[in-house]
Design an enzyme around this catalytic site. Structure first.
Site, PDB file in Angstrom:
ATOM      1  N   ASP A   1       0.823  -1.213   0.000  1.00  0.00           N
ATOM      2  CA  ASP A   1       0.000   0.000   0.000  1.00  0.00           C
ATOM      3  C   ASP A   1       0.855   1.259   0.000  1.00  0.00           C
ATOM      4  OD1 ASP A   1      -1.299  -2.352   1.449  1.00  0.00           O
ATOM      5  OD2 ASP A   1      -3.033  -1.134   0.967  1.00  0.00           O
TER       6      ASP A   1
ATOM      7  N   ASP B   1      -1.429  -2.655  -4.089  1.00  0.00           N
ATOM      8  CA  ASP B   1      -1.702  -1.216  -4.033  1.00  0.00           C
ATOM      9  C   ASP B   1      -0.424  -0.415  -4.246  1.00  0.00           C
ATOM     10  OD1 ASP B   1      -4.361  -1.725  -3.766  1.00  0.00           O
ATOM     11  OD2 ASP B   1      -4.561  -0.966  -1.711  1.00  0.00           O
TER      12      ASP B   1
ATOM     13  N   TYR C   1      -1.877   4.223  -6.178  1.00  0.00           N
ATOM     14  CA  TYR C   1      -3.084   4.963  -5.785  1.00  0.00           C
ATOM     15  C   TYR C   1      -3.477   6.000  -6.840  1.00  0.00           C
ATOM     16  CZ  TYR C   1      -3.190   2.544  -1.399  1.00  0.00           C
ATOM     17  OH  TYR C   1      -3.278   1.547  -0.465  1.00  0.00           O
TER      18      TYR C   1
ATOM     19  N   ASN D   1      -6.695  -3.650  -4.613  1.00  0.00           N
ATOM     20  CA  ASN D   1      -7.886  -3.025  -5.191  1.00  0.00           C
ATOM     21  C   ASN D   1      -7.538  -1.776  -6.013  1.00  0.00           C
ATOM     22  OD1 ASN D   1      -7.323  -2.399  -2.350  1.00  0.00           O
ATOM     23  ND2 ASN D   1      -8.880  -0.798  -2.604  1.00  0.00           N
TER      24      ASN D   1
ATOM     25  N   HIS E   1      -3.363  -9.549  -1.118  1.00  0.00           N
ATOM     26  CA  HIS E   1      -3.608  -8.159  -0.701  1.00  0.00           C
ATOM     27  C   HIS E   1      -4.499  -8.081   0.543  1.00  0.00           C
ATOM     28  CE1 HIS E   1      -3.678  -3.894  -0.949  1.00  0.00           C
ATOM     29  NE2 HIS E   1      -4.990  -3.847  -1.042  1.00  0.00           N
TER      30      HIS E   1
ATOM     31  N   HIS F   1     -11.657  -2.478   6.642  1.00  0.00           N
ATOM     32  CA  HIS F   1     -11.665  -3.724   5.850  1.00  0.00           C
ATOM     33  C   HIS F   1     -11.954  -4.962   6.687  1.00  0.00           C
ATOM     34  CE1 HIS F   1     -10.312  -1.223   2.635  1.00  0.00           C
ATOM     35  NE2 HIS F   1      -9.177  -0.952   3.221  1.00  0.00           N
TER      36      HIS F   1
ATOM     37  N   HIS G   1      -3.474  -3.932   2.398  1.00  0.00           N
ATOM     38  CA  HIS G   1      -4.859  -3.447   2.370  1.00  0.00           C
ATOM     39  C   HIS G   1      -5.242  -2.600   3.577  1.00  0.00           C
ATOM     40  CE1 HIS G   1      -8.670  -3.197   0.464  1.00  0.00           C
ATOM     41  NE2 HIS G   1      -9.318  -4.063   1.207  1.00  0.00           N
ATOM     42  N   VAL G   2      -5.013  -3.097   4.777  1.00  0.00           N
ATOM     43  CA  VAL G   2      -5.312  -2.331   5.986  1.00  0.00           C
ATOM     44  C   VAL G   2      -4.094  -1.462   6.286  1.00  0.00           C
ATOM     45  CG1 VAL G   2      -5.898  -2.461   8.421  1.00  0.00           C
ATOM     46  CG2 VAL G   2      -6.728  -4.221   6.837  1.00  0.00           C
ATOM     47  N   HIS G   3      -4.317  -0.154   6.415  1.00  0.00           N
ATOM     48  CA  HIS G   3      -3.182   0.770   6.538  1.00  0.00           C
ATOM     49  C   HIS G   3      -2.684   0.849   7.964  1.00  0.00           C
ATOM     50  CE1 HIS G   3      -4.949   2.730   2.692  1.00  0.00           C
ATOM     51  NE2 HIS G   3      -4.408   1.557   2.486  1.00  0.00           N
TER      52      HIS G   3
END
Ligand SMILES: [Fe+2]
Length: 477
Positions: free
Chosen positions: A164, A191, A194, A229, A314, A324, A351-353
């Protein structure tokens, strides 16, 4: 007597509390955001276009085959297609060999991409430094990379794990800290740019800036790509409905070498690791290509050759952040029992920041009629690690569920990256490095014991083989 009873009650309370604390994980309260979650301005030097007519830019490499003797070099030229040739050799300024690649371009809404080159270099020697040159004339550019050691069970190797990433000043901080880590290959958990946070022609432009931003690492060592995503780029409002269009045009993977039918899921072997890459955003239920491929690929894993079995995806299967939450449940219900059966060592996701690491837990007993609702401690399960904390413009996911579930060992909402340093077939050292403290202050670290070689039976076999080798050596002296 009352005093004694009171002491007893207090002592048992303290004891019970400490037992609970001992099994529970840590939720770090550390939150620091040095920079705002906005993208670096377009005119910043990290996005600088290399000088010269038609100079190659956005240079990135990835593994080009199953075992690490090939590399795919990719880059973009903007003025004209130019040559797709890579010249390379083992000493600086001497490029004895060359390979011919392909070039293509594409449109995204009214944005017209540059000329995207991909060139496969094959037949390389293991554990060798190669210098390579791309482009032509004064605007040609030179880089280097090192091939991995031959696939063997006890060769050490250091992987970095980033997810990410995006293109903010936090992203830059992550990348700069990663560059100091000494890791040799990036396992990227999805990711990238962005760019889909932008609209119309800016989407393509922000894919370009990300390519130039990441080049400081991607030109010199392979990044093993998995998609998130933000690679889907499904934008019907501007007539763009082909999923992964930008990603697939710009980034390649060696999927054919692992008998996959899609660049989005594949496997490689590198040093002592077998790495399986999955796509959270491609069909994966029973009978789909990804399901069928994974089932086959798992049978090809040979722990005598590659003791370490690592899976990238991801969307995390275990995530106790409110962001998420439960998104990984569908894939968990399909694949978790395989990951346990094949003794996967560690599963990295993004995915999870934020950052989160699990204990070895499983939830395979659960089904819609059994009523077993909770994950249970399970020594045969992988460790799940979420490293979605690269620093993109969406900011941190700072709300964790409360209380922390038993399977969650450590979690913290700040930016950083991880490293996995494989020492031999039985041990690897894992670190999570928070950005602000640099590499010398790892916040979360542990020794990862190999799932396959950690069993008593196999350890005994290893010991016996080692003793036999010593005896053979003594006899031959
Ligand atoms: Fe994501």
């Amino acid at each position: 007597m009352r005093v004694v009873l009171l002491y007893l009650v207090l002592a048992s309370f303290v004891l019970l509390s400490s037992i609970k604390d001992g099994s529970a994980g840590i939720t770090s309260s550390f939150i620091r955001s040095e920079f705002p979650s906005t993208d670096i301005p377009l005119d910043h030097e990290v996005f600088a276009v290399p000088k010269g007519y038609n100079a190659p830019q956005q240079v990135h490499i990835t593994q080009g085959d199953y075992d690490g003797k090939a590399v795919i070099v990719s880059w973009v030229t903007t003025d004209e297609p130019g040559p797709s040739k890579v010249q390379f050799g083992t000493s600086e300024n001497k490029f004895q060999t060359s390979a011919e690649g392909t070039v293509s371009n594409y449109t995204f809404y009214k944005y017209k991409s540059g000329y995207v080159h991909h060139c496969l270099i094959e037949g390389l020697e293991y554990k060798t430094k190669y210098y390579y040159r791309i482009g032509s004339g004064d605007a040609s550019r030179e880089f280097w990379f090192e091939t991995p050691p031959k696939v063997e069970p006890d060769v050490p190797y250091k992987f970095g794990i980033i997810g990410d990433l995006g293109q903010t000043f936090n992203s830059l901080s992550t990348l700069e800290h990663y560059l100091q880590s000494g890791a040799q290959t990036v396992l990227f958990v999805g990711d990238l740019s962005y760019a889909d946070r932008y609209k119309y022609n800016d989407v393509g432009l922000r894919w370009d800036t990300w390519g130039r931003f990441a080049e400081r690492s991607t030109a010199y060592q392979p990044w093993i790509w998995s998609v998130g995503n933000h690679e889907v780029d499904y934008m019907p409002y501007m007539g763009e409905v082909t999923p992964f269009k930008n990603f697939l045009n710009r980034y390649t993977t060696p999927y054919l070498a692992s008998q996959s039918s899609s660049p989005l899921w594949y496997a490689i072997r590198r040093a002592s690791a077998h790495i399986i890459v999955l796509s959270s955003y491609s069909p994966f239920v029973k009978y789909t290509p990804q399901y069928t491929w994974l089932k086959e690929e798992l049978t090809r894993v040979d722990r005598e050759k590659t003791p370490w079995l690592i899976v990238l995806m991801h969307v995390p299967l275990y995530n106790s952040n409110e962001a998420h939450y439960m998104e990984g449940e569908s894939m968990r219900s399909v694949f978790e029992s395989w990951f346990i059966h094949y003794e996967v060592d560690v599963i990295f996701a993004g995915h999870v920041h934020a950052y989160e690491r699990s204990y070895r837990f499983s939830n395979t007993d659960y089904n819609i009629t059994s009523g077993h609702r909770f994950p249970i401690a399970d020594k045969s399960a992988p460790v799940y690690i979420t490293v979605g904390d690269g620093g993109n413009q969406e900011g941190l996911a700072s709300r964790f569920t409360d209380p922390q579930p038993e399977y969650s060992a450590f979690r913290e909402a700040s930016y950083g990256h991880s490293t996995l340093e494989i020492k031999n077939r039985t041990h690897a050292i894992y670190h999570w490095n928070r950005n602000d403290d640099g590499k010398k202050v790892p916040i979360d670290s542990f020794i990862l014991y190999n799932q396959y070689w950690g069993s008593n039976r196999r350890r005994r076999k290893l010991k016996k083989n080692f003793l036999m080798t010593l005896v053979d050596e003594a006899v031959s002296m």
